[in-house]
Motif scaffolding. Structure first.
Motif, mmCIF file in Angstrom:
data_model
loop_
_atom_site.group_PDB
_atom_site.id
_atom_site.type_symbol
_atom_site.label_atom_id
_atom_site.label_comp_id
_atom_site.label_asym_id
_atom_site.label_seq_id
_atom_site.Cartn_x
_atom_site.Cartn_y
_atom_site.Cartn_z
ATOM 1 N N ASN A 53 3.182 14.457 -30.571
ATOM 2 C CA ASN A 53 4.583 14.846 -30.661
ATOM 3 C C ASN A 53 5.368 14.506 -29.391
ATOM 4 O OD1 ASN A 53 6.496 15.852 -32.512
ATOM 5 N ND2 ASN A 53 6.602 17.800 -31.403
ATOM 6 N N LYS A 54 4.926 13.478 -28.667
ATOM 7 C CA LYS A 54 5.616 13.036 -27.453
ATOM 8 C C LYS A 54 5.846 11.529 -27.513
ATOM 9 C CE LYS A 54 3.746 16.670 -24.452
ATOM 10 N NZ LYS A 54 2.960 16.970 -23.230
ATOM 11 N N THR A 55 7.033 11.110 -27.095
ATOM 12 C CA THR A 55 7.337 9.688 -27.018
ATOM 13 C C THR A 55 6.738 9.133 -25.730
ATOM 14 O OG1 THR A 55 9.398 9.887 -28.286
ATOM 15 C CG2 THR A 55 9.186 7.979 -26.832
ATOM 16 N N ILE A 56 5.853 8.152 -25.849
ATOM 17 C CA ILE A 56 5.114 7.635 -24.706
ATOM 18 C C ILE A 56 5.784 6.375 -24.163
ATOM 19 C CG2 ILE A 56 2.863 6.897 -23.855
ATOM 20 C CD1 ILE A 56 2.908 9.728 -24.999
ATOM 21 N N ILE A 57 6.118 6.406 -22.873
ATOM 22 C CA ILE A 57 6.719 5.239 -22.213
ATOM 23 C C ILE A 57 5.887 4.893 -20.982
ATOM 24 C CG2 ILE A 57 8.779 4.286 -21.128
ATOM 25 C CD1 ILE A 57 10.458 6.291 -22.650
ATOM 26 N N ASN A 58 5.372 3.672 -20.970
ATOM 27 C CA ASN A 58 4.589 3.202 -19.824
ATOM 28 C C ASN A 58 5.551 2.586 -18.811
ATOM 29 O OD1 ASN A 58 2.901 2.045 -17.955
ATOM 30 N ND2 ASN A 58 1.739 0.826 -19.410
ATOM 31 N N MET A 59 5.811 3.282 -17.729
ATOM 32 C CA MET A 59 6.812 2.840 -16.769
ATOM 33 C C MET A 59 6.380 1.625 -15.960
ATOM 34 S SD MET A 59 9.341 4.577 -17.429
ATOM 35 C CE MET A 59 10.293 3.751 -16.166
ATOM 36 N N TRP A 60 5.133 1.206 -16.081
ATOM 37 C CA TRP A 60 4.670 0.039 -15.324
ATOM 38 C C TRP A 60 4.443 -1.151 -16.243
ATOM 39 C CZ3 TRP A 60 5.899 0.797 -10.616
ATOM 40 C CH2 TRP A 60 6.027 2.126 -10.182
ATOM 41 N N ASN A 61 5.045 -1.062 -17.409
ATOM 42 C CA ASN A 61 5.062 -2.162 -18.349
ATOM 43 C C ASN A 61 6.491 -2.707 -18.393
ATOM 44 O OD1 ASN A 61 5.748 -3.038 -21.326
ATOM 45 N ND2 ASN A 61 3.560 -3.396 -21.058
ATOM 46 N N TYR A 62 6.646 -3.977 -18.149
ATOM 47 C CA TYR A 62 7.987 -4.573 -18.093
ATOM 48 C C TYR A 62 8.771 -4.338 -19.378
ATOM 49 C CZ TYR A 62 11.662 -8.081 -18.367
ATOM 50 O OH TYR A 62 12.874 -8.702 -18.553
ATOM 51 N N THR A 63 8.110 -4.507 -20.502
ATOM 52 C CA THR A 63 8.789 -4.384 -21.785
ATOM 53 C C THR A 63 9.264 -2.964 -22.058
ATOM 54 O OG1 THR A 63 7.385 -6.153 -22.656
ATOM 55 C CG2 THR A 63 8.623 -4.874 -24.248
ATOM 56 N N ASP A 64 8.484 -1.970 -21.668
ATOM 57 C CA ASP A 64 8.891 -0.583 -21.898
ATOM 58 C C ASP A 64 10.165 -0.244 -21.125
ATOM 59 O OD1 ASP A 64 6.760 -0.242 -23.578
ATOM 60 O OD2 ASP A 64 6.003 1.564 -22.622
ATOM 61 N N ARG A 65 10.228 -0.670 -19.874
ATOM 62 C CA ARG A 65 11.465 -0.427 -19.115
ATOM 63 C C ARG A 65 12.629 -1.191 -19.748
ATOM 64 N NH1 ARG A 65 10.514 -0.206 -12.528
ATOM 65 N NH2 ARG A 65 8.491 0.841 -12.541
ATOM 66 N N LEU A 66 12.356 -2.414 -20.210
ATOM 67 C CA LEU A 66 13.403 -3.222 -20.831
ATOM 68 C C LEU A 66 13.968 -2.516 -22.058
ATOM 69 C CD1 LEU A 66 14.853 -5.986 -20.667
ATOM 70 C CD2 LEU A 66 13.124 -6.877 -22.237
ATOM 71 N N ARG A 67 13.097 -1.905 -22.849
ATOM 72 C CA ARG A 67 13.556 -1.153 -24.017
ATOM 73 C C ARG A 67 14.503 -0.031 -23.602
ATOM 74 N NH1 ARG A 67 7.776 -1.241 -25.816
ATOM 75 N NH2 ARG A 67 7.600 -2.808 -27.476
ATOM 76 N N MET A 68 14.196 0.640 -22.500
ATOM 77 C CA MET A 68 15.035 1.741 -22.038
ATOM 78 C C MET A 68 16.430 1.233 -21.682
ATOM 79 S SD MET A 68 12.115 3.564 -19.672
ATOM 80 C CE MET A 68 12.994 5.064 -19.199
ATOM 81 N N TYR A 69 16.497 0.091 -21.011
ATOM 82 C CA TYR A 69 17.804 -0.495 -20.680
ATOM 83 C C TYR A 69 18.567 -0.849 -21.955
ATOM 84 C CZ TYR A 69 16.815 -1.045 -15.669
ATOM 85 O OH TYR A 69 16.555 -0.810 -14.341
#
Length: 357
Positions: A53-69
């Motif tokens: 029940n948690k949204t997982i974001i890997n902050m050291w993955n380029y694509t994950d940060r890109l999705r946030m932007y």
């Protein structure tokens, strides 16, 4: 003798270069300015995996940060439709384009080994835990994203956000709204003000069934600059040692950028796609090496040398005057009705000045 800038030369070049934007040859395709893999991610938070029940974001993955932007830009586009076609008027483009530029220039790689998390044009790579640029950028996107969630600007967040990071580095960062607010309240407040402002404005008219909000471009831009600078200051306070960078010149360049941002903030340099693209044209295409203190002797192109020299000049002059250069500039532009004109004239011209020996 170190390069010097004289007032007469500055004024002459200012008159000659005012209003210039990047060379047409450099602008063959607008899409080239998008962050790498921009079209391969959506602007939906549901794209992230959910576990327990948690949204997982890997902050050291380029694509994950890109999705946030992309999520932030997608959700804020409606407030800036009147400032540019195809969503180019969104002031958040500065954050996303800078992120992509840092990745393309290898600044997310490990300082001691460029092959670790280096730029890969075929598939996204990681962001090194040892990169000062990567660590500082962490705060730029995380504080913005969590502030958007905390202010309830992002309405489709149905799960708690869980940011992943190795245990070894946990003390350097924050991983939830509660942690970030407790550890970095000022930076969180500055980021939150931007999203609260957007929530406060209402549609002023409708054009072709599209609502046009009464957004103040200057107000939104200024709030974004304040939030950006607060986030970067938070990161640089933790990653200012040369060990986080590839060299002493690269570390100095990172510090000088912060001073330049203060001038941009003061002049309310507009951060839409066009301006952000123009601003980043001269951003050095690789990390600086030891021994590259004399910019004119490097293999960088003229526009890159101009960017480096101008950034170094404005920072050095501000230090030499004990900060009074920035104070004087603030007083000059804040008391002028031509603040926007003077600001863009100053920044655009400064970044185009060739090196004067």
């Amino acid at each position: 003798m170190q390069s010097a800038f004289t007032i007469p030369s500055f004024l002459f070049l200012s008159l000659f270069l005012v209003g210039l934007v990047p060379n047409a040859k450099l602008d063959t395709a607008t899409k080239k300015m998008y962050p790498p893999f921009w079209d391969q991610v959506s602007g939906e938070i549901t794209e992230f995996p959910v576990k327990d029940n948690k949204t997982i974001i890997n902050m050291w993955n380029y694509t994950d940060r890109l999705r946030m932007y992309k999520i932030l830009i997608t959700q804020t586009n409606k407030y800036f439709v009147q400032f540019g076609s195809n969503d180019s008027g969104n002031v958040l483009w500065a954050l996303a384009l800078t992120y992509g530029k840092l990745y393309k220039t290898g600044r997310f790689s490990d300082p001691s080994n460029v092959s670790v998390c280096a730029y890969d044009a075929v598939s996204p790579s990681c962001i090194s835990f040892n990169s000062g640029w990567g660590g500082t950028n962490f705060f730029v996107i995380v504080l913005n994203f969590l502030a958007a969630v905390e202010s309830k600007f992002l309405k489709n967040v149905s799960h708690e956000i869980l940011l992943l990071s190795p245990e070894k580095h946990k003390h350097d960062f924050c991983f939830s709204i509660e942690e970030c607010r407790k550890s970095f309240p000022h930076a969180m407040d500055e980021a939150k003000k931007f999203y609260q402002y957007l929530q406060s404005i209402t549609p002023a008219s409708t054009v072709n069934s599209v609502s046009v909000y009464n957004t103040s471009e200057d107000r939104a831009t200024l709030l974004l600059w304040k939030a950006y600078r607060a986030a970067v200051e938070t990161g640089l306070s933790k990653f200012n040692d040369v060990s986080w960078y590839s060299s002493v010149p690269e570390r100095k360049f990172a510090m000088d950028i912060l001073t330049l941002m203060e001038f941009c903030e003061t002049t309310i340099y507009r951060t839409n796609f066009k301006n952000s693209k123009a601003f980043l044209v001269g951003f050095p295409r690789r990390k600086l090496k030891d021994g590259e203190d004399k910019i004119q002797k490097t293999d960088f192109k003229m526009r890159e040398k101009a960017f480096l020299a101008s950034t170094k000049f404005i920072s050095s002059l501000n230090k030499m005057t004990g900060g009074w250069f920035l104070v004087a500039w603030k007083l000059t532009v804040e008391s002028s009705e031509l603040r926007y004109v003077l600001g863009n004239f100053f920044i655009n011209t400064l970044l185009l000045i060739p090196i004067i020996k």
